[in-house]
Design a protein around this motif. Structure first.
Motif, PDB file in Angstrom:
ATOM      1  N   PRO A 251      73.529  19.444 -56.254  1.00 38.65           N
ATOM      2  CA  PRO A 251      74.173  18.923 -57.457  1.00 38.65           C
ATOM      3  C   PRO A 251      73.534  17.579 -57.801  1.00 38.65           C
ATOM      4  CG  PRO A 251      75.800  19.602 -55.834  1.00 38.65           C
ATOM      5  CD  PRO A 251      74.474  19.657 -55.154  1.00 38.65           C
ATOM      6  N   LYS A 252      73.465  17.247 -59.089  1.00 43.07           N
ATOM      7  CA  LYS A 252      72.858  15.977 -59.467  1.00 43.07           C
ATOM      8  C   LYS A 252      73.727  14.812 -58.983  1.00 43.07           C
ATOM      9  CE  LYS A 252      70.411  17.951 -63.353  1.00 43.07           C
ATOM     10  NZ  LYS A 252      70.296  18.120 -64.797  1.00 43.07           N
ATOM     11  N   SER A 253      73.082  13.710 -58.659  1.00 39.18           N
ATOM     12  CA  SER A 253      73.753  12.470 -58.262  1.00 39.18           C
ATOM     13  C   SER A 253      74.678  12.607 -57.059  1.00 39.18           C
ATOM     14  CB  SER A 253      74.553  11.900 -59.429  1.00 39.18           C
ATOM     15  OG  SER A 253      73.679  11.523 -60.440  1.00 39.18           O
ATOM     16  N   GLN A 254      74.143  13.057 -55.928  1.00 40.06           N
ATOM     17  CA  GLN A 254      74.891  13.066 -54.667  1.00 40.06           C
ATOM     18  C   GLN A 254      74.287  11.976 -53.787  1.00 40.06           C
ATOM     19  OE1 GLN A 254      77.518  15.073 -54.049  1.00 40.06           O
ATOM     20  NE2 GLN A 254      77.259  15.748 -56.163  1.00 40.06           N
ATOM     21  N   LYS A 255      74.901  10.797 -53.802  1.00 34.73           N
ATOM     22  CA  LYS A 255      74.264   9.669 -53.125  1.00 34.73           C
ATOM     23  C   LYS A 255      74.981   9.280 -51.842  1.00 34.73           C
ATOM     24  CE  LYS A 255      71.923   7.777 -57.062  1.00 34.73           C
ATOM     25  NZ  LYS A 255      72.459   7.665 -58.400  1.00 34.73           N
ATOM     26  N   SER A 256      74.202   8.788 -50.881  1.00 33.37           N
ATOM     27  CA  SER A 256      74.772   8.258 -49.654  1.00 33.37           C
ATOM     28  C   SER A 256      74.192   6.867 -49.460  1.00 33.37           C
ATOM     29  CB  SER A 256      74.365   9.170 -48.488  1.00 33.37           C
ATOM     30  OG  SER A 256      74.430   8.444 -47.294  1.00 33.37           O
ATOM     31  N   GLN A 257      75.011   5.938 -49.004  1.00 28.43           N
ATOM     32  CA  GLN A 257      74.530   4.572 -48.830  1.00 28.43           C
ATOM     33  C   GLN A 257      73.903   4.358 -47.446  1.00 28.43           C
ATOM     34  OE1 GLN A 257      74.275   2.432 -51.341  1.00 28.43           O
ATOM     35  NE2 GLN A 257      75.059   4.151 -52.518  1.00 28.43           N
ATOM     36  N   LYS A 258      74.126   5.313 -46.499  1.00 25.21           N
ATOM     37  CA  LYS A 258      73.611   5.121 -45.140  1.00 25.21           C
ATOM     38  C   LYS A 258      72.109   5.343 -45.080  1.00 25.21           C
ATOM     39  CE  LYS A 258      77.906   6.884 -43.250  1.00 25.21           C
ATOM     40  NZ  LYS A 258      78.484   8.118 -42.760  1.00 25.21           N
TER      41      LYS A 258
ATOM     42  N   LEU B  93      64.560  24.327 -60.105  1.00 24.57           N
ATOM     43  CA  LEU B  93      65.546  25.409 -60.070  1.00 24.57           C
ATOM     44  C   LEU B  93      66.948  24.796 -60.036  1.00 24.57           C
ATOM     45  CD1 LEU B  93      65.522  28.558 -59.782  1.00 24.57           C
ATOM     46  CD2 LEU B  93      65.973  28.168 -57.356  1.00 24.57           C
ATOM     47  N   PRO B  94      67.822  25.181 -60.951  1.00 23.38           N
ATOM     48  CA  PRO B  94      69.150  24.554 -60.985  1.00 23.38           C
ATOM     49  C   PRO B  94      69.947  24.804 -59.714  1.00 23.38           C
ATOM     50  CG  PRO B  94      68.738  25.785 -63.004  1.00 23.38           C
ATOM     51  CD  PRO B  94      67.645  26.155 -62.033  1.00 23.38           C
ATOM     52  N   GLU B  95      70.817  23.882 -59.415  1.00 26.24           N
ATOM     53  CA  GLU B  95      71.678  23.994 -58.241  1.00 26.24           C
ATOM     54  C   GLU B  95      72.549  25.238 -58.389  1.00 26.24           C
ATOM     55  OE1 GLU B  95      75.269  23.161 -58.168  1.00 26.24           O
ATOM     56  OE2 GLU B  95      75.328  23.574 -56.018  1.00 26.24           O
ATOM     57  N   GLY B  96      72.694  25.987 -57.313  1.00 27.21           N
ATOM     58  CA  GLY B  96      73.574  27.152 -57.328  1.00 27.21           C
ATOM     59  C   GLY B  96      72.897  28.426 -57.793  1.00 27.21           C
TER      60      GLY B  96
END
Ligand SMILES: [Zn+2]
Ligand SMILES: [Zn+2]
Length: 366
Positions: A12-19, A63-66
């Motif tokens: 999915p677009k914009s799945q961010k983690s700060q670690k 390729l789109p997510e899903g």
């Protein structure tokens, strides 16, 4: 054709983690990204070992997510992005390559964020350039794709081939804003959908407006007489609100020899008609200059004939306005217009069936 990927690694677009690790989707965190090795581009192999190359600055399809990679997608159904930066994690045997991309969002994605956004006013190949970035695995990329900038206000907008992605709006997520406004210049204020509309354009500086054919018909902006129609179209001036007129030619001139028509001469004077003067210019050029300016389904495609007709009118005016020397057009005039716009007899027949529209603002022929 987009490359067939055997693995699905789009998130999915914009799945961010700060670690300094990866998030649940395996995307590197900003901390990890900062430590990764920079590259100019990357290559990927498809299932047939065919090599696809991607470099920074390319516009690419993802390729789109899903969507399982076995599914056959039409080109316009892919996600579209611009590759901003490429980095890899080198501590594995095979480096893991990631690209930082800036998304071109589809009209549907915009409509999910802006309720009032009218997707019926966008084409299938239309994308809006967003201010949203993500990291995408190199394995998710299908192929690079041309994407054209489309500025509807430009009189010299280059042609955009059919089935090519194009972008005429920018999208800002916070605060949500589309620029320029997703509105049209027509009486109905609805934007131009190149997939279904045919538009008629008035080039005069204070108009510079496109109108839906059906809106002009509905409001009866139609001329009643065909007499002099070609000249009225020709004289609709893209650079002045005043109609181009022969009498702006200035003082009487000497007879001049023409290179264009062997042995012919042209003596401009107040009593010569514009029509007569045009006989001394290349027929193809004059024919293009006299076309109604159109775009869309029945108007010659996405960007239509705006550039050619405007260029042709300017060259005709310049030739007629020149105060000395032969009545001539630039030697490269054929390169400055699209010669395929010169109507064939079949096209001329089609054009003759188009209603004689006039501009709702200046009342001029369009
Ligand atoms: Zn309209
Ligand atoms: Zn007008």
């Amino acid at each position: 054709m987009p490359r067939k990927s055997t693995r699905r690694l789009t998130f999915p677009k914009s799945q961010k983690s700060q670690k300094r690790t990866k998030n649940a989707y395996g995307t590197p965190s900003p901390g990890l990204w900062a430590t990764m090795t920079k590259h100019r581009g990357f290559q990927v192999l498809d299932e047939k070992d065919e090599m696809y190359q991607f470099v920074q600055g390319n516009v690419a399809l993802v390729l789109p997510e899903g969507v399982p990679p076995v599914n056959k997608l039409a080109v316009h159904e892919f996600w579209v992005c611009k590759i901003i930066e490429v980095r890899s994690i080198e501590d594995n045997e095979e480096p893991e390559v990631w690209a930082r991309v800036q998304w071109y969002w589809s009209p549907q994605e915009i409509a999910e964020r802006i309720e009032s956004f009218d997707i019926a006013r966008c084409g299938r190949f239309e994308r809006l350039f967003s201010d949203q970035f993500d990291l995408v695995s190199s394995l998710c990329f299908s192929c690079i794709a041309p994407l054209a900038e489309y500025d509807e206000t430009r009189l010299d907008q280059p042609t955009i081939s059919p089935d090519t992605f194009y972008c005429r709006y920018n999208f800002k997520l916070r605060p949500r804003r589309i620029s320029p406004n997703h509105e049209g210049t027509c009486l109905c204020t609805r934007a131009y959908n190149p997939d279904i509309d045919t538009m008629h354009f008035c080039p005069r500086p204070s108009c510079r407006a496109s109108y839906h054919r059906e809106c002009l018909l509905k409001a009866k902006w139609v001329e009643t007489s065909t007499s002099g129609r070609d000249l009225r179209l020709l004289c609709s001036n893209p650079d002045s609100d005043d109609t181009f007129e022969m009498r702006t030619l200035g003082p009487r001139r000497k007879r001049v020899k023409l290179d264009l028509v062997a042995g012919s001469t042209y003596a401009p004077s107040g009593d010569r008609s514009l029509e007569e003067a045009l006989d001394y210019l290349p027929t193809g050029l004059v024919k293009i200059a006299q076309l109604p300016i159109m775009k869309g389904v029945e108007g010659g495609g996405l960007v239509g004939n705006v550039r050619s007709v405007v260029a042709a009118r300017r060259m005709v005016y310049e030739a007629l306005m020149s105060v000395s020397g032969p009545l001539a057009v630039p030697s490269n005039w054929e390169e400055r217009v699209d010669l395929s716009e010169v109507p064939s007899s079949r096209r001329a027949k089609q054009l003759s069936k188009i209603p004689l529209f006039r501009c709702p603002q200046c009342q001029g022929a369009i």
